[in-house]
Design a protein around this motif. Structure first.
Motif, PDB file in Angstrom:
ATOM      1  N   GLU A 157      11.672 -12.039  -7.663  1.00  0.00           N
ATOM      2  CA  GLU A 157      11.415 -11.411  -8.654  1.00  0.00           C
ATOM      3  C   GLU A 157      10.864 -10.088  -7.862  1.00  0.00           C
ATOM      4  N   ALA A 158       9.961 -10.317  -6.058  1.00  0.00           N
ATOM      5  CA  ALA A 158       9.148  -9.023  -5.566  1.00  0.00           C
ATOM      6  C   ALA A 158      10.555  -7.708  -5.450  1.00  0.00           C
ATOM      7  N   ARG A 159      11.188  -9.040  -4.466  1.00  0.00           N
ATOM      8  CA  ARG A 159      12.192  -8.065  -4.380  1.00  0.00           C
ATOM      9  C   ARG A 159      13.101  -6.851  -5.394  1.00  0.00           C
ATOM     10  N   GLU A 160      12.715  -7.650  -6.255  1.00  0.00           N
ATOM     11  CA  GLU A 160      13.408  -6.470  -7.236  1.00  0.00           C
ATOM     12  C   GLU A 160      13.079  -5.348  -7.326  1.00  0.00           C
ATOM     13  N   LEU A 161      11.583  -4.794  -6.736  1.00  0.00           N
ATOM     14  CA  LEU A 161      10.871  -3.837  -6.518  1.00  0.00           C
ATOM     15  C   LEU A 161      11.367  -2.751  -5.724  1.00  0.00           C
ATOM     16  N   LEU A 162      11.902  -3.362  -4.517  1.00  0.00           N
ATOM     17  CA  LEU A 162      11.719  -2.954  -3.373  1.00  0.00           C
ATOM     18  C   LEU A 162      13.368  -2.397  -2.479  1.00  0.00           C
ATOM     19  N   ARG A 163      13.664  -1.250  -3.661  1.00  0.00           N
ATOM     20  CA  ARG A 163      13.809  -0.386  -3.495  1.00  0.00           C
ATOM     21  C   ARG A 163      13.775   1.399  -2.356  1.00  0.00           C
ATOM     22  N   PRO A 164      14.909   2.188  -2.001  1.00  0.00           N
ATOM     23  CA  PRO A 164      14.008   3.587  -1.395  1.00  0.00           C
ATOM     24  C   PRO A 164      13.552   4.134  -2.797  1.00  0.00           C
ATOM     25  N   GLY A 165      12.631   4.815  -2.131  1.00  0.00           N
ATOM     26  CA  GLY A 165      11.760   6.118  -3.616  1.00  0.00           C
ATOM     27  C   GLY A 165      10.926   4.796  -4.503  1.00  0.00           C
ATOM     28  N   ASN A 166      11.011   3.941  -3.846  1.00  0.00           N
ATOM     29  CA  ASN A 166       9.877   2.617  -5.150  1.00  0.00           C
ATOM     30  C   ASN A 166       8.892   2.457  -4.597  1.00  0.00           C
ATOM     31  N   GLU A 167       8.224   3.131  -3.194  1.00  0.00           N
ATOM     32  CA  GLU A 167       6.976   2.158  -2.144  1.00  0.00           C
ATOM     33  C   GLU A 167       5.462   2.286  -2.824  1.00  0.00           C
ATOM     34  N   PRO A 168       5.729   3.855  -3.877  1.00  0.00           N
ATOM     35  CA  PRO A 168       4.097   3.818  -4.891  1.00  0.00           C
ATOM     36  C   PRO A 168       4.097   1.784  -5.594  1.00  0.00           C
ATOM     37  N   GLU A 169       5.294   1.444  -5.858  1.00  0.00           N
ATOM     38  CA  GLU A 169       5.267   0.312  -6.463  1.00  0.00           C
ATOM     39  C   GLU A 169       4.908  -0.789  -6.408  1.00  0.00           C
ATOM     40  N   THR A 170       4.658  -0.979  -4.836  1.00  0.00           N
ATOM     41  CA  THR A 170       5.241  -2.004  -3.718  1.00  0.00           C
ATOM     42  C   THR A 170       4.272  -2.075  -2.799  1.00  0.00           C
ATOM     43  N   TRP A 171       2.954  -1.075  -3.053  1.00  0.00           N
ATOM     44  CA  TRP A 171       1.651  -0.721  -2.079  1.00  0.00           C
ATOM     45  C   TRP A 171       0.707  -2.674  -1.718  1.00  0.00           C
ATOM     46  N   TRP A 172       0.902  -3.251  -3.153  1.00  0.00           N
ATOM     47  CA  TRP A 172       0.416  -3.991  -2.791  1.00  0.00           C
ATOM     48  C   TRP A 172       1.394  -5.367  -2.714  1.00  0.00           C
ATOM     49  N   LEU A 173       2.358  -5.277  -2.196  1.00  0.00           N
ATOM     50  CA  LEU A 173       2.407  -6.296  -0.962  1.00  0.00           C
ATOM     51  C   LEU A 173       2.615  -6.167   0.743  1.00  0.00           C
ATOM     52  N   THR A 174       3.002  -4.971   1.015  1.00  0.00           N
ATOM     53  CA  THR A 174       2.838  -4.739   2.418  1.00  0.00           C
ATOM     54  C   THR A 174       1.677  -3.637   2.586  1.00  0.00           C
ATOM     55  N   ALA A 175       1.242  -3.439   3.574  1.00  0.00           N
ATOM     56  CA  ALA A 175       0.588  -2.357   3.824  1.00  0.00           C
ATOM     57  C   ALA A 175       2.191  -1.944   4.581  1.00  0.00           C
ATOM     58  N   LYS A 176       1.772  -0.291   4.720  1.00  0.00           N
ATOM     59  CA  LYS A 176       3.335   1.177   5.493  1.00  0.00           C
ATOM     60  C   LYS A 176       2.528   1.608   6.339  1.00  0.00           C
ATOM     61  N   ILE A 177       2.990   2.062   6.979  1.00  0.00           N
ATOM     62  CA  ILE A 177       1.986   3.025   7.812  1.00  0.00           C
ATOM     63  C   ILE A 177       3.308   4.472   7.506  1.00  0.00           C
ATOM     64  N   ALA A 178       2.318   5.504   7.634  1.00  0.00           N
ATOM     65  CA  ALA A 178       3.844   6.607   7.237  1.00  0.00           C
ATOM     66  C   ALA A 178       4.456   6.959   8.458  1.00  0.00           C
ATOM     67  N   PRO A 179       5.599   7.548   8.412  1.00  0.00           N
ATOM     68  CA  PRO A 179       7.063   7.679   9.108  1.00  0.00           C
ATOM     69  C   PRO A 179       6.044   9.148   9.477  1.00  0.00           C
ATOM     70  N   GLY A 180       6.751   9.033  10.964  1.00  0.00           N
ATOM     71  CA  GLY A 180       5.539  10.149  12.217  1.00  0.00           C
ATOM     72  C   GLY A 180       4.641   9.671  12.577  1.00  0.00           C
ATOM     73  N   PHE A 181       3.262   8.842  12.159  1.00  0.00           N
ATOM     74  CA  PHE A 181       2.158   8.341  12.209  1.00  0.00           C
ATOM     75  C   PHE A 181       2.336   6.471  13.565  1.00  0.00           C
ATOM     76  N   ARG A 182       1.252   6.629  13.970  1.00  0.00           N
ATOM     77  CA  ARG A 182       1.752   5.068  14.484  1.00  0.00           C
ATOM     78  C   ARG A 182       0.075   4.408  14.822  1.00  0.00           C
ATOM     79  N   LEU A 183      -0.002   2.872  15.143  1.00  0.00           N
ATOM     80  CA  LEU A 183      -1.162   2.297  15.569  1.00  0.00           C
ATOM     81  C   LEU A 183      -1.364   3.037  17.369  1.00  0.00           C
TER      82      LEU A 183
END
Length: 312
Positions: A157-183
């Motif tokens: 069910e979670a995988r259904e939401l995991l499509r490009p451009g839908n990152e704002p709707e999956t904030w609760w699933l994983t943390a995502k470091i923004a492209p161009g930045f690194r820890l």
């Protein structure tokens, strides 16, 4: 909840699944930007994101495992040391990485034995560490290591939401470091607690409240005003339902998400709205006008109520 064990593809299951994910899409899908405060040169952004997925608990919790909440006072204009990025911040005394995710002693909870509770606590600990601390997941945004730790039906069910451009709707699933930045190499600092309880349906549920402080690389630390220019803090109050019941099929066994809510402090607002985490120094120098109603240290304290002030 798990599908009907006698008819997994029944209309009733499909209706329940659609209702649940419609609610998740509606409530989790649009994180609300809340609260700001002028702390170090640039204002420090605070965003609150809330969601509802399962009913509130009605049972008494078992023992909670928590890290000490005492934190040093923030030194707002301390030099930024990339080799000691958490120095002069309230996260300086927090545990490093997974060591901050402490599991309480397992005791029987309702119909669940101490061994079952121990298994659930360990599984949730592993899930939190993978979703919020695993460098591969953080930087590549690969969700599969996290999905592999969920009940198979929940993962589908979670995988259904995991499509490009839908990152704002999956904030609760994983943390995502923004492209161009690194820890930075320094391990994220972690504090918080987890508690096993029964939800109103009598299901074992692990209630968690963890803060993770991330330290970001910057090429020219000498131009920054203080440690919160590179240290971002994300708090999640999340509930995980543990299904361990022979009446359900194999795909139903394991972890399901319950309620998830939280906030992010000292982050890039625009990128956070897109589902990504980036440091405060990357915010534009203008755009925050409301004064912060809290002291910075409060955003590092898991015992304070989640903020509700509007901000970004």
């Amino acid at each position: 909840m798990p599908p009907d064990p006698f008819d997994p593809d029944s209309t009733d299951r499909l209706i329940r699944r659609e209702r649940r994910w419609a609610r998740i899409r509606r409530v989790l899908g649009s994180p609300e930007a809340i609260g700001i405060g002028v702390v170090v040169g640039l204002p420090v952004a605070v965003l609150v994101i809330t969601s509802v997925a399962v009913p509130l608990f009605r049972s008494e919790p078992a023992e909670t495992a928590a890290q000490p909440s005492a934190t040093p006072v923030l030194i707002e204009h301390a030099p930024v040391d990339l080799s000691r990025p958490f120095a002069a911040t309230p996260a300086a005394n927090w545990a490093e990485g997974e060591a901050g995710i402490v599991v309480p002693p397992a005791v029987p909870v309702g119909r669940y034995s101490a061994d079952q509770v121990a298994e659930a606590l360990s599984a949730v600990r592993h899930l939190i560490a993978t979703a919020r601390l695993n460098r591969h997941v953080l930087h590549t945004h690969d969700p599969e290591p996290v999905l592999a730790l969920l009940a198979p039906h929940q993962a589908d069910e979670a995988r259904e939401l995991l499509r490009p451009g839908n990152e704002p709707e999956t904030w609760w699933l994983t943390a995502k470091i923004a492209p161009g930045f690194r820890l930075l190499p320094a391990a994220p600092r972690v504090t918080g607690s987890m508690t096993p309880v029964l939800n109103p349906e009598g299901e074992l549920t692990i209630r968690t409240n963890y803060l993770v402080a991330y330290a970001f690389h910057v090429d020219y630390p000498e131009i920054l005003n203080g440690p919160l220019d590179i240290v971002s803090v994300v708090r999640r109050e999340a509930e995980y339902v543990w299904v361990d019941d022979a009446q359900y099929d194999a795909g139903s066994q394991g972890i399901y998400y319950g309620d998830v809510q939280g906030h992010a402090y000292s982050v890039n607002c625009a990128l956070h709205d897109k589902g990504y985490l980036a440091p405060n120094y990357s915010n534009p120098p203008t755009g925050f006008t409301e004064p912060d109603q809290r002291e910075p240290e409060e955003y590092f304290d898991p015992n304070t109520p989640l903020p509700t002030e509007n901000g970004c």
